[in-house]
Design a protein around this motif. Structure first.
Motif, PDB file in Angstrom:
ATOM      1  N   PRO A 121      -4.924 -21.304  48.815  1.00  0.00           N
ATOM      2  CA  PRO A 121      -5.899 -20.894  49.826  1.00  0.00           C
ATOM      3  C   PRO A 121      -6.722 -22.095  50.310  1.00  0.00           C
ATOM      4  O   PRO A 121      -7.124 -22.940  49.518  1.00  0.00           O
ATOM      5  CB  PRO A 121      -6.785 -19.885  49.081  1.00  0.00           C
ATOM      6  CG  PRO A 121      -5.993 -19.476  47.885  1.00  0.00           C
ATOM      7  CD  PRO A 121      -5.150 -20.644  47.526  1.00  0.00           C
ATOM      8  N   ARG A 126       0.145 -28.502  48.068  1.00  0.00           N
ATOM      9  CA  ARG A 126       0.683 -27.169  47.767  1.00  0.00           C
ATOM     10  C   ARG A 126       2.053 -27.288  47.102  1.00  0.00           C
ATOM     11  O   ARG A 126       2.340 -26.602  46.113  1.00  0.00           O
ATOM     12  CB  ARG A 126       0.778 -26.351  49.048  1.00  0.00           C
ATOM     13  CG  ARG A 126       1.330 -24.937  48.819  1.00  0.00           C
ATOM     14  CD  ARG A 126       1.521 -24.186  50.125  1.00  0.00           C
ATOM     15  NE  ARG A 126       0.244 -23.915  50.773  1.00  0.00           N
ATOM     16  CZ  ARG A 126      -0.192 -24.543  51.867  1.00  0.00           C
ATOM     17  NH1 ARG A 126       0.551 -25.498  52.424  1.00  0.00           N
ATOM     18  NH2 ARG A 126      -1.355 -24.224  52.400  1.00  0.00           N
ATOM     19  N   TYR A 168       4.080 -21.260  46.054  1.00  0.00           N
ATOM     20  CA  TYR A 168       2.735 -21.240  45.480  1.00  0.00           C
ATOM     21  C   TYR A 168       1.710 -21.153  46.604  1.00  0.00           C
ATOM     22  O   TYR A 168       1.787 -21.891  47.592  1.00  0.00           O
ATOM     23  CB  TYR A 168       2.475 -22.498  44.636  1.00  0.00           C
ATOM     24  CG  TYR A 168       1.169 -22.419  43.869  1.00  0.00           C
ATOM     25  CD1 TYR A 168       1.105 -21.734  42.671  1.00  0.00           C
ATOM     26  CD2 TYR A 168       0.010 -22.994  44.375  1.00  0.00           C
ATOM     27  CE1 TYR A 168      -0.083 -21.623  41.971  1.00  0.00           C
ATOM     28  CE2 TYR A 168      -1.185 -22.889  43.685  1.00  0.00           C
ATOM     29  CZ  TYR A 168      -1.221 -22.206  42.490  1.00  0.00           C
ATOM     30  OH  TYR A 168      -2.416 -22.095  41.809  1.00  0.00           O
ATOM     31  N   ASP A 169       0.770 -20.240  46.432  1.00  0.00           N
ATOM     32  CA  ASP A 169      -0.262 -20.028  47.439  1.00  0.00           C
ATOM     33  C   ASP A 169      -1.459 -20.931  47.169  1.00  0.00           C
ATOM     34  O   ASP A 169      -2.023 -20.895  46.075  1.00  0.00           O
ATOM     35  CB  ASP A 169      -0.698 -18.554  47.428  1.00  0.00           C
ATOM     36  CG  ASP A 169      -1.767 -18.274  48.481  1.00  0.00           C
ATOM     37  OD1 ASP A 169      -1.725 -18.907  49.552  1.00  0.00           O
ATOM     38  OD2 ASP A 169      -2.642 -17.422  48.217  1.00  0.00           O
TER      39      ASP A 169
END
Length: 456
Positions: A93, A56, A90-91
């Protein structure tokens, strides 16, 4: 792009203009917002330990490093307005599939990755990079990265994966980023390029192309098995293509003898084949090129790749060696005049009084991939493309040319795929053309002083 003065930095906060090559894609993407023709997915199955936090953070650093990924694009009455968003978290998922049996989880990951890969982008909402991590087990993951073609190209995908790999390793070892500072931003290059075109380069290069493509252009469309859809069609099919190591080496040897490239030998042979198929010696072939001659562009993500037209007169009495020299000279001149986008070339050619109404600049494309393969390295884990053939179904891809021959050289020989329009051609027809193409290459490399009419 010629290696002249250093690319100037535009004022901080100034919105970046579109790169000239982006404009045509922006217009097409705006017309077809729901068509997944502009997504560029890269997915890998990763076996071994994976640090999701380090991944990530590596993604966050890549997005922060490249302003093009943080550029939002919005339609206006005058065309397109861009704005750069500041770096932020920053995502990433994470889809947990560990409760499913491994094979079922893998199928679920594939199905969901395919959905993400074809989902339309909101171009007005940056970043234009989507990432998803599918966890099948603690030591088994699928990493999916999707960019929009407006901010990426084939070079960019490979570069992005290398930067993620380097940053991931540094983060895991608590080292600072080893990536060197960028010499320019994508928007800086765009502003510089537009200034050069507006300063007289556009007129100069369009004059070259209207001269090169002057007169009523002979037909470029291959003889179809059925009429098909006019213009661009949705859906393509493919036929694999491979040249043995011996022939691939012969192509390389001939290129070296003539001071040419492997691509130029492949191009010359394709001109010979198409002259026979079209039953006319005046032939045109399209080709993508990286368009990164400036050193400032080598480490930049973004859409740079352009398209040029290669026109040749395959006089059947000409010897192949001499024909190759002509193809080489024409190709070098084409790249010297390739800053102006192909859409502007097409419009300028169509505006001539002697233009052939409705005739495309080309209907066959040749691509030779020379960049390093796109690979992801996450520590000691093993990462392999997932699935090997790609995520987006061929039926969802746009196809304008009749054929696109996409080749890659390797130690095992030149190989790749011939994409074609199934609305116009049968697979058997395409395979017969490819067999003829290989025959031309074999004869031309074995007897480069043979006349073109003797190669088929």
């Amino acid at each position: 792009m010629t290696p002249d003065a250093r690319i100037p930095r535009r004022p901080d906060g100034a919105p970046p203009p579109l790169m000239p090559v982006q404009e045509g894609m922006w217009q097409l993407a705006a017309l077809l917002p729901e068509v997944p023709a502009f997504t560029m997915p890269a997915a890998f199955r990763v076996l071994g330990a994976l640090d999701a936090d380090a991944l990530r953070e590596a993604l966050r650093e890549v997005v922060a490093r490249h302003e093009v990924l943080r550029t939002a694009l919005r339609a206006t009455a005058d065309g397109c307005e861009s704005s750069v968003t500041p770096p932020s978290a920053y995502d990433l998922p994470i889809v947990d599939l560990t409760r499913e049996p491994r094979n079922k989880g893998l199928r679920s990951a594939l199905a969901r990755a395919q959905q993400v890969a074809v989902a339309p982008f909101d171009l007005g909402a940056a970043p234009l990079l989507r990432a998803t991590l599918f966890r099948l087990a603690q030591d088994d993951h699928v990493v999916l990265l999707v960019t929009h073609h407006l901010v990426s190209d084939g070079w960019s995908v490979g570069l992005m994966l290398r930067e993620i790999s380097v940053l991931y390793g540094a983060l895991r070892e608590r080292r600072p980023s080893p990536l060197r500072p960028l010499a320019a931003r994508y928007g800086d290059v765009a502003a510089w390029m537009r200034a050069r075109l507006d300063g007289g380069l556009r007129a100069q290069q369009l004059a070259y192309w209207t001269g090169q493509l002057c007169g009523p252009l002979p037909a470029a469309r291959l003889p179809p098995d059925r009429p098909g859809t006019p213009g661009t069609a949705l859906g393509r099919a493919r036929v694999p293509f491979h040249l043995a190591t011996e022939l691939s080496l012969a192509i390389r040897d001939l290129a070296q003898q003539e001071g040419a490239t492997e691509f130029m030998v492949l191009l010359a042979a394709l001109h010979v084949l198409l002259a026979a198929v079209l039953q006319q010696p005046d032939v045109r072939v399209g080709a993508h090129f990286a368009n990164r001659a400036r050193p400032e562009t080598h480490d930049l993500l973004g859409l740079f790749a352009g398209t040029v037209v290669h026109r040749a007169y395959a006089d059947p009495t000409l010897r192949f060696r001499r024909f190759l020299r002509q193809v080489r000279a024409t190709a070098l001149a084409a790249y010297e005049h390739a800053d102006v986008p192909i859409e502007e070339v097409a419009a300028a050619v169509a505006a001539r009084e002697d233009a052939s109404a409705g005739e495309p600049l080309f209907s066959v494309m040749l691509q030779l991939q020379t960049a390093s393969p796109a690979e992801l390295e996450l520590g000691g884990a093993i990462a392999a493309p997932f699935p090997p053939r790609g995520l987006v179904d061929d039926r969802l891809r746009l196809m304008t040319p009749d054929l696109i021959l996409d080749l890659t050289p390797s130690a095992a020989g030149v190989s790749g795929t011939c994409f074609y329009r199934p609305d116009r051609f049968d697979g058997g027809t395409v395979r017969a053309w490819l067999e003829g193409y290989e025959a031309v290459l074999r004869e031309a490399t074995a007897s480069p002083d043979a006349r073109l009419q003797a190669l088929l």
